[in-house]
Design an enzyme around this catalytic site. Structure first.
Site, PDB file in Angstrom:
ATOM      1  N   LYS A  47       0.846  -1.195   0.000  1.00  0.00           N
ATOM      2  CA  LYS A  47       0.000   0.000   0.000  1.00  0.00           C
ATOM      3  C   LYS A  47       0.880   1.243   0.000  1.00  0.00           C
ATOM      4  O   LYS A  47       1.483   1.593   1.021  1.00  0.00           O
ATOM      5  CB  LYS A  47      -0.896   0.043   1.244  1.00  0.00           C
ATOM      6  N   GLU A  60       8.799  16.141  16.332  1.00  0.00           N
ATOM      7  CA  GLU A  60       9.122  16.075  14.904  1.00  0.00           C
ATOM      8  C   GLU A  60       8.221  17.052  14.140  1.00  0.00           C
ATOM      9  O   GLU A  60       6.998  16.950  14.191  1.00  0.00           O
ATOM     10  CB  GLU A  60       8.910  14.651  14.377  1.00  0.00           C
ATOM     11  N   GLU A  63       9.800   1.717  11.046  1.00  0.00           N
ATOM     12  CA  GLU A  63      10.772   2.813  10.899  1.00  0.00           C
ATOM     13  C   GLU A  63       9.982   4.094  11.098  1.00  0.00           C
ATOM     14  O   GLU A  63       9.175   4.455  10.225  1.00  0.00           O
ATOM     15  CB  GLU A  63      11.377   2.817   9.497  1.00  0.00           C
ATOM     16  N   CYS A 105      13.155  11.557   7.471  1.00  0.00           N
ATOM     17  CA  CYS A 105      13.167  11.058   8.852  1.00  0.00           C
ATOM     18  C   CYS A 105      14.515  11.368   9.494  1.00  0.00           C
ATOM     19  O   CYS A 105      14.615  11.470  10.702  1.00  0.00           O
ATOM     20  CB  CYS A 105      12.899   9.569   8.865  1.00  0.00           C
TER      21      CYS A 105
HETATM   22  P1  NAD Z   1       2.107   8.336   8.225  1.00  0.00           P
HETATM   23  O1  NAD Z   1       2.362   7.613   9.493  1.00  0.00           O
HETATM   24  O2  NAD Z   1       1.010   9.322   8.208  1.00  0.00           O
HETATM   25  O3  NAD Z   1       1.789   7.301   7.046  1.00  0.00           O
HETATM   26  C1  NAD Z   1       2.679   6.278   6.683  1.00  0.00           C
HETATM   27  C2  NAD Z   1       1.888   5.172   5.991  1.00  0.00           C
HETATM   28  O4  NAD Z   1       1.057   4.526   6.958  1.00  0.00           O
HETATM   29  C3  NAD Z   1       0.944   5.687   4.895  1.00  0.00           C
HETATM   30  O5  NAD Z   1       0.916   4.778   3.820  1.00  0.00           O
HETATM   31  C4  NAD Z   1      -0.399   5.716   5.614  1.00  0.00           C
HETATM   32  O6  NAD Z   1      -1.502   5.608   4.734  1.00  0.00           O
HETATM   33  C5  NAD Z   1      -0.282   4.485   6.510  1.00  0.00           C
HETATM   34  N1  NAD Z   1      -1.155   4.484   7.690  1.00  0.00           N
HETATM   35  C6  NAD Z   1      -1.596   5.553   8.392  1.00  0.00           C
HETATM   36  N2  NAD Z   1      -2.370   5.123   9.420  1.00  0.00           N
HETATM   37  C7  NAD Z   1      -2.403   3.773   9.366  1.00  0.00           C
HETATM   38  C8  NAD Z   1      -3.018   2.752  10.175  1.00  0.00           C
HETATM   39  N3  NAD Z   1      -3.768   3.058  11.222  1.00  0.00           N
HETATM   40  N4  NAD Z   1      -2.822   1.462   9.838  1.00  0.00           N
HETATM   41  C9  NAD Z   1      -2.046   1.135   8.782  1.00  0.00           C
HETATM   42  N5  NAD Z   1      -1.461   2.048   7.986  1.00  0.00           N
HETATM   43  C10 NAD Z   1      -1.616   3.354   8.279  1.00  0.00           C
HETATM   44  O7  NAD Z   1       3.488   8.998   7.793  1.00  0.00           O
HETATM   45  P2  NAD Z   1       3.793   9.952   6.547  1.00  0.00           P
HETATM   46  O8  NAD Z   1       3.217  11.294   6.841  1.00  0.00           O
HETATM   47  O9  NAD Z   1       3.411   9.283   5.278  1.00  0.00           O
HETATM   48  O10 NAD Z   1       5.388  10.006   6.617  1.00  0.00           O
HETATM   49  C11 NAD Z   1       6.074  10.821   7.493  1.00  0.00           C
HETATM   50  C12 NAD Z   1       6.552  10.072   8.715  1.00  0.00           C
HETATM   51  O11 NAD Z   1       7.318   8.949   8.317  1.00  0.00           O
HETATM   52  C13 NAD Z   1       7.469  10.893   9.592  1.00  0.00           C
HETATM   53  O12 NAD Z   1       7.182  10.672  10.944  1.00  0.00           O
HETATM   54  C14 NAD Z   1       8.852  10.364   9.256  1.00  0.00           C
HETATM   55  O13 NAD Z   1       9.829  10.553  10.236  1.00  0.00           O
HETATM   56  C15 NAD Z   1       8.546   8.927   9.040  1.00  0.00           C
HETATM   57  N6  NAD Z   1       9.611   8.312   8.239  1.00  0.00           N
HETATM   58  C16 NAD Z   1      10.491   7.484   8.867  1.00  0.00           C
HETATM   59  C17 NAD Z   1      11.529   6.900   8.163  1.00  0.00           C
HETATM   60  C18 NAD Z   1      12.497   5.970   8.834  1.00  0.00           C
HETATM   61  O14 NAD Z   1      13.154   5.231   8.125  1.00  0.00           O
HETATM   62  N7  NAD Z   1      12.635   5.979  10.149  1.00  0.00           N
HETATM   63  C19 NAD Z   1      11.678   7.187   6.797  1.00  0.00           C
HETATM   64  C20 NAD Z   1      10.776   8.055   6.190  1.00  0.00           C
HETATM   65  C21 NAD Z   1       9.738   8.604   6.928  1.00  0.00           C
END
Ligand code: NAD
Length: 499
Positions: free
Chosen positions: A178, A388, A253, A287
């Protein structure tokens, strides 16, 4: 520029392109200028059911395909990505917003991962050990697990899917993927290229849609034993809870609040360059972005004035324009969140040194642009130094010495990336030992991971797993220990050990 226009896209299930069962759709629009990039299926539980069934069936064949053959498909995929790098990078500048050189880097990371994991097809090493008994042979081997649910964010729309899907595949698992709803076109292209490379029907399936519906349906599905998620901390906690009932393997992550330490003996030219790249690259939406700078009091004033001058020189604009330094942020909600933190920082008593505003002149009003923002006089406990923000905002904190710098760097709930600028080898080695983070850079910013090393964080950044490198194989396989007794008699371990 019309890249895709209002073209309608579908899910990819069992090797076929299909609409969502509900027939509902959503649009992908560019954060750079509002252009519509495509219409995608707004899927739900019924679509996930179909995809999981396809992946479950495909697993029975795929797990038996010799791993070197699985690896060869990844090599072909890597070559297709490399051949299509410019097109993918250009699409990324439109759909996600990052600037062209960074978009090329995002694709290159996936190319590297494809070749690295393709090579694993001829390794996937296990172990052999001596036995405590005569005429007995011991070994441990990696076994694929089954259907892997892959849930990704929008900020590395080609690289992050590669970190998850490619090791999952070479290990013999099948995938339900997804992509983030902000970058579905790139997710779709990724899967198209995998199919073109020869991944058989059902081995990788893509289901578009929101986290609450599609994501949750994947996480709670009884036939998906493995979940890998990159996203925010809140999402990680929700996914862990939802997966707990079935004791799934969950890899997370999550967020970061990474700091660059600049000591009094640092090369300041280098430090300024490293900070600008780490704080404002990808508009701060990494991130691993440096959202804190911890400066020794002896260099604080000089560092701050140089950072402000350089930040003010950065040009905002659309990512596909080669002159742009900083592209848009991902959407309206992100823009509002980032701006709200400027208000929070001011209210907390930090000094706004530059930026702190939404940029709208010169056509920027059509997208979501935020001026690179630097706060000074920041206390380590302020919210702008703890939470963050995920935008082009960094907070400069003054410290008295190296010990205090490390204490401040560690004083957050996350533990992803860390960095120190110093010419003193003793201080550098102490920092390598004492910084509580999954990654430490010496005399470089907080970004720049390479695919053959483990990637991930400590504390609130994850749950102890790592992706990339050999470490990724540990998540996408289970160890099986095998004992072969060729003595022709019953030998009891721990008992018949006299001879
Ligand atoms: P997000 O948590 O909003 O979404 C990430 C993914 O999870 C999306 O595909 C979203 O649709 C899905 N999702 C959301 N709620 C869900 C649920 N309840 N069940 C299952 N899936 C769900 O994050 P974002 O805004 O897309 O990305 C930014 C975040 O990602 C920041 O916090 C960033 O630090 C983190 N990030 C971490 C890394 C790492 O490697 N540590 C890398 C990139 C981004």
């Amino acid at each position: 520029m019309a890249l895709l226009g209002a073209k309608t896209f579908q899910n990819y299930i069992a090797g076929e392109w299909v609409d969502a069962a509900s027939g509902e759709t959503f649009e992908s629009t560019s954060p750079a200028d509002g252009e519509t990039l495509g219409i995608f299926p707004r899927s739900g539980r019924a679509d996930v059911e179909r995809a999981v069934e396809a992946a479950k069936q495909a697993f029975e064949d795929w797990r038996l395909v010799p791993a070197p053959k699985r690896g060869e498909i990844l090599f072909r995929f890597g070559q297709l990505l490399a051949d299509g790098k410019e097109d993918l990078a250009e699409l990324m500048t439109h759909e996600m917003g990052k600037v062209l050189p960074e978009a090329r880097g995002d694709v290159q990371e996936a190319v590297d991962m494809a070749f690295y994991m393709g090579g694993e097809g001829r390794r996937l090493f296990g172990q052999t050990t001596p036995s405590e008994l005569r005429d007995k042979f011991n070994m441990s081997v990696r076994m694929p697990i089954g259907v892997v649910g892959v849930i990704t964010p929008w900020n590395f729309p080609i690289a992050i899917p590669s970190w998850k899907i490619l090791p999952a595949l070479v290990c013999g698992n099948t995938v339900v993927f997804k992509p983030a709803t902000d970058t579905p076109a790139l997710g779709e292209r990724f899967v198209e290229l995998l199919a073109e490379a020869g991944v058989p029907p059902g081995v990788v399936n893509v289901v578009h849609g929101g986290g609450g519906e599609v994501g949750n349906a994947i996480v709670t599905h009884p036939d998906v034993p493995v979940i890998t998620l990159t996203g925010s901390r809140d999402t990680g906690v929700a996914v862990t809870k939802a997966a707990a009932e079935r004791l799934k393997h969950v890899h997370l992550e999550l967020g970061g609040k990474n700091a660059i330490i600049v000591l009094d003996d640092a090369d300041l030219d280098l430090a300024v360059e490293g900070i600008l790249w780490s704080a404002f690259g990808t508009s701060g939406q990494r991130c691993t972005a440096a959202s804190r700078v911890i400066a020794h009091e002896a260099v604080y004033d000089q560092l701050v004035s140089r950072l402000v001058a350089e930040a003010e020189r950065l040009r905002l604009g659309v990512g596909w324009d080669e002159d742009t330094d900083v592209g848009p942020v991902i959407n309206q909600a992100a823009l509002e969140k980032i701006h709200s933190y400027t208000g929070i920082g001011r209210d907390e008593g930090a000094t706004l040194l530059t930026g702190g505003e939404i940029a709208s002149g010169d056509g920027l009003g059509k997208g979501f642009y935020y001026r690179p923002t630097i706060f000074g006089d920041v206390d380590p406990q302020m919210r702008i130094a703890q939470e963050e923000i995920f935008g082009p905002t960094t907070a400069v904190i003054k410290v008295r010495d190296a010990d205090e710098a490390i204490q401040v760097s560690n004083g957050i709930e996350y533990g992803l990336s860390s960095s120190i600028f110093t010419r003193d080898v003793n201080r550098a080695f102490r920092a390598m030992r004492d910084l509580k983070a999954g990654i430490t850079y010496i005399n470089a910013g907080t970004i720049g991971a390479e695919v053959h090393l483990p990637f991930g964080g400590t504390k609130g950044t994850g749950n102890g797993h790592r992706e990339a490198g050999q470490a990724a194989l540990d998540f996408f396989t289970e160890w099986k220990s095998i004992y072969v007794d060729y003595s022709g008699k019953l030998q009891k371990a721990q008992i018949d050990t006299a001879e």
